[in-house]
Design a protein around this motif. Structure first.
Motif, mmCIF file in Angstrom:
data_model
loop_
_atom_site.group_PDB
_atom_site.id
_atom_site.type_symbol
_atom_site.label_atom_id
_atom_site.label_comp_id
_atom_site.label_asym_id
_atom_site.label_seq_id
_atom_site.Cartn_x
_atom_site.Cartn_y
_atom_site.Cartn_z
ATOM 1 N N SER A 102 -12.389 -53.710 -43.576
ATOM 2 C CA SER A 102 -12.872 -53.804 -44.952
ATOM 3 C C SER A 102 -13.999 -54.817 -45.061
ATOM 4 O O SER A 102 -14.057 -55.786 -44.293
ATOM 5 N N PHE B 103 -12.338 -57.099 -49.995
ATOM 6 C CA PHE B 103 -10.913 -57.355 -49.768
ATOM 7 C C PHE B 103 -10.466 -58.600 -50.529
ATOM 8 O O PHE B 103 -9.380 -58.608 -51.129
ATOM 9 N N LEU C 16 -13.722 -50.494 -48.751
ATOM 10 C CA LEU C 16 -12.395 -51.042 -48.480
ATOM 11 C C LEU C 16 -11.814 -50.457 -47.195
ATOM 12 O O LEU C 16 -11.331 -51.185 -46.318
#
Length: 291
Positions: free
Chosen positions: A152, A157, A245
């Protein structure tokens, strides 16, 4: 409605006729079943599917694991980075057993399983652990847990893991801003719809501790890459090329791991499910489910 599954209460809803092809929808990290858009569920129902969506353990109205405490995510990530086994209150495989327990409770022998993000991980685990119960697999914006998968974006994150601010309105606003960050540039950002969804989720069940335990399950679970290579079922992997992500490389690795899996890469899609894609995805899911 609630069902007894794997020793706990699982909240669920259905769409369509019981005579339709069963489709089990599994949602992602910290997301309640209501994040599966009603319109998408109804689209599947009109395509001869019997749709089941449910709250995973530790979210929504299903059983909570508060007695297990709140894991230290930084320590878990450090352990996995160093090659040590990370301990979590439960694993993705346990959540897969919940899903099968729900099918058992509903008297469904076999279903097409569709998972989004963490839900895709659970769906993969369902197919691995219970291959005779799965007609087809659809893994959306997900990953296999392979240590070589792309990671990510650290800032994204960190935003996702930021603790919720005090108060309903501030928490809803945070949720909207997270959704805005995760959204891809190829589709309009439906702020009003996202805000309404966030408010509905807050009022239905605000339980951030459960999200941390679910994240611990992701971190502590082993890679599914090798086991996925043994699957023999129709599989569709859907991933956006703008996902920050779970990068698109994770979807590519998922599709590569599963024999004969089809990969649908969507330009401009981030870590979200744009309403503009609902009909196309419903067509693809229903085609696999009703064959």
């Amino acid at each position: 409605m609630q069902a007894s599954a794997n020793g706990m209460a699982i909240e669920y809803e259905t769409f369509g006729s019981r005579d339709g092809a069963p489709v089990l929808l599994i949602m992602g990290l910290g997301c309640q079943m209501t994040f599966w858009d009603d319109q998408f569920c109804e689209m599947l129902a009109t395509r001869d599917c019997y749709v089941i969506r449910f709250d995973n353990r530790d979210v929504g109205l299903s059983s909570k694991f508060d007695s297990a405490g709140v894991p230290d995510i930084a320590s878990l990530r450090e352990a996995t980075t160093e090659g040590r086994k990370a301990a979590a209150p439960y694993l993705i495989e346990d959540m897969a057993t919940d899903a099968i327990g729900l099918l058992d409770s509903l008297g469904i022998e076999k279903a097409s399983v569709v998972g989004l993000s963490m839900g895709g991980m659970i769906a993969q685990a369902v197919a691995i652990q219970f291959p005779d119960r799965v007609k087809s697999l659809v893994s959306i914006m997900s990953a296999t847990g392979d240590p070589d998968e792309p990671r990510s974006d650290p800032e994204v994150f960190a935003q996702l893991m930021a603790p919720p601010p005090p108060g309903r309105e501030a928490t809803i606003e945070q949720s909207v801003e997270i959704s805005r960050t995760l959204a891809g540039p190829g589709f309009p950002f439906p702020e009003d719809r996202i805000r309404e969804r966030a408010a509905r989720a807050y009022d239905r069940s605000f339980h951030p501790q459960g999200t941390i335990r679910q994240l611990a399950a992701i971190i502590a679970s082993d890679s599914r890459t090798q086991a996925l290579s043994d699957l023999d079922l129709p599989t569709l992997v859907i991933h956006g090329d703008a996902d920050q992500l779970i990068p698109v490389g994770c979807g590519q690795m998922t599709a590569a791991a599963i024999p004969n899996a089809e990969l649908m890469e969507i330009e401009g899609m981030g870590h979200d499910f744009p309403v503009e894609l609902a009909a196309e995805v419903a067509d693809a899911v229903a085609e696999l489910a009703t064959k």
